[in-house]
Design a protein around this motif. Structure first.
Motif, PDB file in Angstrom:
ATOM      1  N   GLU C  48       0.697  -1.200  -0.155  1.00 40.78           N
ATOM      2  CA  GLU C  48       0.000  -0.043   0.125  1.00 40.78           C
ATOM      3  C   GLU C  48       0.988   1.105   0.022  1.00 40.78           C
ATOM      4  OE1 GLU C  48      -3.420   1.500   3.001  1.00 40.78           O
ATOM      5  OE2 GLU C  48      -2.313  -0.400   3.492  1.00 40.78           O
ATOM      6  N   THR C 113      12.657   0.832   5.172  1.00 42.28           N
ATOM      7  CA  THR C 113      12.156   1.190   6.327  1.00 42.28           C
ATOM      8  C   THR C 113      11.687   2.569   6.595  1.00 42.28           C
ATOM      9  OG1 THR C 113      14.606   2.111   6.626  1.00 42.28           O
ATOM     10  CG2 THR C 113      14.215   0.023   7.105  1.00 42.28           C
ATOM     11  N   ALA C 115      10.227   4.817   3.446  1.00 43.26           N
ATOM     12  CA  ALA C 115       9.537   5.322   2.676  1.00 43.26           C
ATOM     13  C   ALA C 115       7.999   4.956   2.910  1.00 43.26           C
ATOM     14  CB  ALA C 115       9.815   4.932   1.256  1.00 43.26           C
ATOM     15  N   PHE C 117       5.486   3.307   2.534  1.00 35.91           N
ATOM     16  CA  PHE C 117       4.855   1.905   2.076  1.00 35.91           C
ATOM     17  C   PHE C 117       4.417   0.997   3.000  1.00 35.91           C
ATOM     18  CE2 PHE C 117       7.743   3.001  -1.498  1.00 35.91           C
ATOM     19  CZ  PHE C 117       6.984   3.010  -2.441  1.00 35.91           C
ATOM     20  N   TRP C 118       3.378   0.368   2.899  1.00 37.12           N
ATOM     21  CA  TRP C 118       3.046  -0.893   4.001  1.00 37.12           C
ATOM     22  C   TRP C 118       2.877  -1.922   3.405  1.00 37.12           C
ATOM     23  CZ3 TRP C 118       1.403   4.243   3.783  1.00 37.12           C
ATOM     24  CH2 TRP C 118       1.893   5.077   4.561  1.00 37.12           C
ATOM     25  N   TRP C 129       0.911  -7.842   8.948  1.00 41.54           N
ATOM     26  CA  TRP C 129       1.677  -6.538   8.287  1.00 41.54           C
ATOM     27  C   TRP C 129       3.044  -6.712   8.681  1.00 41.54           C
ATOM     28  CZ3 TRP C 129      -0.581  -3.158   4.950  1.00 41.54           C
ATOM     29  CH2 TRP C 129      -1.794  -3.305   4.935  1.00 41.54           C
TER      30      TRP C 129
ATOM     31  N   PHE D   7      -3.372   3.928   7.196  1.00 46.09           N
ATOM     32  CA  PHE D   7      -2.430   2.932   6.405  1.00 46.09           C
ATOM     33  C   PHE D   7      -2.012   1.875   7.133  1.00 46.09           C
ATOM     34  CE2 PHE D   7      -2.074   7.325   4.500  1.00 46.09           C
ATOM     35  CZ  PHE D   7      -2.459   7.026   2.884  1.00 46.09           C
ATOM     36  N   GLY D   8      -1.986   0.872   6.643  1.00 47.92           N
ATOM     37  CA  GLY D   8      -1.445  -0.426   7.059  1.00 47.92           C
ATOM     38  C   GLY D   8      -2.060  -1.122   7.991  1.00 47.92           C
ATOM     39  N   ARG D  51       3.457   7.581  12.969  1.00 48.47           N
ATOM     40  CA  ARG D  51       3.630   9.078  12.296  1.00 48.47           C
ATOM     41  C   ARG D  51       2.553   9.687  12.014  1.00 48.47           C
ATOM     42  NH1 ARG D  51       9.569   8.185   9.681  1.00 48.47           N
ATOM     43  NH2 ARG D  51       9.327   5.971   9.668  1.00 48.47           N
ATOM     44  N   ALA D  53       0.965  12.978   9.100  1.00 47.94           N
ATOM     45  CA  ALA D  53       1.010  13.766   7.909  1.00 47.94           C
ATOM     46  C   ALA D  53      -0.325  14.778   7.970  1.00 47.94           C
ATOM     47  CB  ALA D  53       1.424  13.317   6.819  1.00 47.94           C
ATOM     48  N   ALA D  72      -3.089  12.128   7.826  1.00 52.96           N
ATOM     49  CA  ALA D  72      -2.913  10.730   7.656  1.00 52.96           C
ATOM     50  C   ALA D  72      -2.243  10.077   8.899  1.00 52.96           C
ATOM     51  CB  ALA D  72      -1.996  10.594   6.435  1.00 52.96           C
ATOM     52  N   MET D  74       0.262   6.904  10.066  1.00 54.00           N
ATOM     53  CA  MET D  74       1.008   5.913   9.386  1.00 54.00           C
ATOM     54  C   MET D  74       1.768   5.072  10.391  1.00 54.00           C
ATOM     55  SD  MET D  74       2.183   8.397   6.275  1.00 54.00           S
ATOM     56  CE  MET D  74       2.921   9.882   7.371  1.00 54.00           C
ATOM     57  N   PRO D  75       1.477   3.929  10.288  1.00 54.61           N
ATOM     58  CA  PRO D  75       2.199   2.911  11.297  1.00 54.61           C
ATOM     59  C   PRO D  75       3.653   2.840  10.817  1.00 54.61           C
ATOM     60  CG  PRO D  75       0.815   1.524   9.843  1.00 54.61           C
ATOM     61  CD  PRO D  75       0.588   3.118   9.477  1.00 54.61           C
ATOM     62  N   PRO D  76       4.423   2.043  11.404  1.00 53.51           N
ATOM     63  CA  PRO D  76       5.763   1.975  10.766  1.00 53.51           C
ATOM     64  C   PRO D  76       5.818   1.327   9.330  1.00 53.51           C
ATOM     65  CG  PRO D  76       5.831   0.929  12.983  1.00 53.51           C
ATOM     66  CD  PRO D  76       4.280   1.399  12.725  1.00 53.51           C
ATOM     67  N   LEU D  77       6.839   1.843   8.501  1.00 50.95           N
ATOM     68  CA  LEU D  77       6.933   1.969   7.162  1.00 50.95           C
ATOM     69  C   LEU D  77       7.644   0.480   6.778  1.00 50.95           C
ATOM     70  CD1 LEU D  77       7.987   5.530   6.692  1.00 50.95           C
ATOM     71  CD2 LEU D  77       5.546   4.558   6.670  1.00 50.95           C
TER      72      LEU D  77
END
Lengths: 148, 80, 148, 80
Positions: C48, C113, C115, C117-118, C129, D7-8, D51, D53, D72, D74-77
């Motif tokens: 995602e 780590t 950018a 994206f998930w 996840w 997200f995620g 995080r 945004a 937004a 956002m959980p860890p990427l």
């Protein structure tokens, strides 16, 4: 592991396709390096090797590295190479990226300074044999220290 | 007789890539014999950066070569 | 520099061909990395992103790196990815190999780590996840230290 | 009204990728409002690894969001 020394022009993308084509389900990372003949003042490069000996030396250096990988491929041109053409292509397939990057970098440092190839550059001013730079040798020494 | 191979700039100095040569007992003796015929080649071969393979195995600069079939003189290498 | 985020399956070799196709006479080194979806227990991955924001963040990180190179290309899949398919492809073109290797490695550590994206993994046991490993984060921190 | 994006794994917990929500003055206030409706989501958003945004710019966890159009979480990427 495969090592191919060839007087024929080769296409890195075609070799990458073959290399990735053999799907292995543990494969997560493929690092590659392509060394190209730079243009500018250079009209062509000429690469010489010592048949059988060169392949054997590269294989001996590469074998312990290949053992950390799922697959390894080294292709190296000899003979006359024109600007824009590929001189060398190295590809490493691994489960994770750290092994793949380390393998390609270590092999390139070796191929640049310690594999039995001799390289001559032809410019408008004549031809010159190219020998490893101090930086090349320093990079190699650094690998030897971290690898042992 | 042994086959002597010259690579890279040593080939230019020797004027050939390969020569047949009377067998010598050691590399030192071979280098001296080659230097008598071609002093520039002798000087180039004396450079410590020149490596030597005897029958496709790397050897030290003073190695015995009695019975060797192929001796290769290699200047600093440069691939990729 | 180009950044492409795509829901479509892509072929690393075709992208490499395009990337190398634009001949630049200063180009001496091209390093690439392909991240592949591993098989085994994984039936598929789902990626995602946050449209516009993700591209912008990657561009901001990549711009100073691209300035050390002749060219840089980043391709990243989103959506469902099957085992054996490429998830990410990074290619860096430079005069010399050190810049090309450093660029690809730094970008991959970033993409893994930092950018936006998930990633979700689907196995026979259900979906999970995936979040960065401690090793991923340590690699990134190491780069930040050496880059500043 | 503001657009809230998840997200995620936060999307799974929120049960949706996007919701329209009454404007709040600060992120803290928004998190508290979301937590009242969905305590599990409130707990997940409180995790310091999440995080935020606001209008496509990264902000601190207590940032004002007055007038923001898009927030937004956002959980860890994890890419590549």
């Amino acid at each position: 592991m495969r090592i191919r020394i060839t007087p024929d022009r080769f296409s890195p993308e075609q070799i990458l396709a073959e290399f990735l084509g053999a799907y292995r389900e543990e494969a997560g990372a493929c690092a590659t390096f392509t060394g190209l003949c730079r243009g500018g003042a250079v009209r062509w490069l000429e690469l010489e090797h010592y048949p059988v000996f060169t392949e054997g030396r590269i294989a001996a250096f590469a074998r312990p590295i290949a053992d950390t990988l799922l697959d390894l491929l080294i292709v190296h041109r000899v003979g006359r190479v024109a600007p824009g053409e590929a001189i060398v292509f190295v590809a490493a397939l691994a489960s994770h990226r750290a092994e793949a990057f380390a393998a390609v970098e270590t092999l390139m440092d070796y191929l640049k300074t310690d594999a039995p190839f001799w390289k001559r550059e032809m410019t408008d001013l004549g031809s010159t044999w190219i020998e490893p730079t101090a930086l090349d040798i320093e990079r190699r020494t650094r690998h030897e220290e971290t690898n042992t | 007789m042994a086959r002597i191979l010259f690579f890279g700039r040593l080939r230019d100095i020797a004027g050939c890539a390969m020569m047949e040569y009377a067998a010598c007992a050691s590399l030192l003796e071979l280098r001296e014999a080659l230097a008598r015929e071609n002093p520039m080649l002798g000087e180039a071969l004396d450079d410590p950066s020149v490596r030597v393979a005897v029958d496709q195995a790397m050897v030290g600069r003073e190695a015995p070569i009695d019975g060797a079939a192929e001796i290769a003189f290699m200047p600093p290498l440069s691939g990729g």
